[in-house]
Design a protein around this motif. Structure first.
Motif, PDB file in Angstrom:
ATOM      1  N   CYS A   7       7.269  37.237  38.144  1.00 51.99           N
ATOM      2  CA  CYS A   7       8.264  38.289  37.943  1.00 51.99           C
ATOM      3  C   CYS A   7       8.054  38.882  36.551  1.00 51.99           C
ATOM      4  O   CYS A   7       7.796  38.141  35.594  1.00 51.99           O
ATOM      5  CB  CYS A   7       9.655  37.667  38.052  1.00 51.99           C
ATOM      6  N   CYS A  10      11.696  37.598  34.422  1.00 49.58           N
ATOM      7  CA  CYS A  10      11.933  36.182  34.076  1.00 49.58           C
ATOM      8  C   CYS A  10      10.643  35.363  34.043  1.00 49.58           C
ATOM      9  O   CYS A  10      10.655  34.217  33.619  1.00 49.58           O
ATOM     10  CB  CYS A  10      12.923  35.548  35.063  1.00 49.58           C
ATOM     11  N   CYS A  63      13.310  40.158  42.429  1.00 52.74           N
ATOM     12  CA  CYS A  63      12.848  38.797  42.157  1.00 52.74           C
ATOM     13  C   CYS A  63      13.819  37.833  42.835  1.00 52.74           C
ATOM     14  O   CYS A  63      15.033  37.928  42.632  1.00 52.74           O
ATOM     15  CB  CYS A  63      12.830  38.563  40.658  1.00 52.74           C
ATOM     16  N   CYS A  66      15.519  35.627  39.528  1.00 51.14           N
ATOM     17  CA  CYS A  66      16.494  36.211  38.586  1.00 51.14           C
ATOM     18  C   CYS A  66      17.172  37.454  39.168  1.00 51.14           C
ATOM     19  O   CYS A  66      18.072  38.000  38.543  1.00 51.14           O
ATOM     20  CB  CYS A  66      15.822  36.551  37.260  1.00 51.14           C
TER      21      CYS A  66
HETATM   22 ZN    ZN Z   1      12.690  37.148  37.893  1.00 50.04          ZN
END
Ligand code: ZN
Length: 136
Positions: A7, A10, A63, A66
């Motif tokens: 991602c 994060c 994602c 997150c």
């Molecule tokens: Zn993420």
């Protein structure tokens, strides 16, 4: 080759086994999980039959860790993630968030690699200087 995918927000791992996992949503709020192949240029997707993916429909990708939106802020039709190869080199990966569009772009240090039969579609976007991209 065993590439890892992250991602962009994060840096969590998006690859589980031989799948990339995302949460996806249509503009009219149909939600679902989608699995993509980690092989660049392989456009196989998997999803639950109840999550009815329509060709040509635009999807927002999130994602699953997150919940950040992964569609590129400058061009929401493209989804942006990171890929790390076996030597630790990091690439930016862009792919189309429109169902049925087969195109992938791999970028590193201004070097671009295109994959997929529809790669011409967003080529112009990557060839433009950064300051012009927002007008597309
Ligand atoms: Zn993420």
């Amino acid at each position: 080759m065993e590439y890892d995918y992250h991602c962009t927000v994060c840096r969590g791992h998006l690859r589980i086994g031989n799948k990339l996992v995302f949460s996806a949503k249509t503009r009219d709020n149909k939600y679902g999980l989608i699995f993509l192949s980690p092989e660049l240029g392989d456009y196989t997707t998997e999803h639950h039959p109840d999550f009815d993916i329509q060709e040509g429909e635009e999807y927002l990708f999130y994602c699953p860790i997150c919940h950040a939106r992964l569609n590129h802020t400058e061009n929401e039709k493209l989804v942006r993630i990171f890929m790390v190869d076996e030597k630790g080199a990091e690439y930016e990966i862009f792919f189309s968030g429109i169902a049925g569009e087969k195109c992938t772009y791999r970028m590193r240090d201004k070097e671009k690699e295109e994959l997929g039969p529809d790669s011409e579609k967003y080529r112009q976007y990557f060839d433009l200087p950064d300051e012009y991209r927002k007008y597309l």
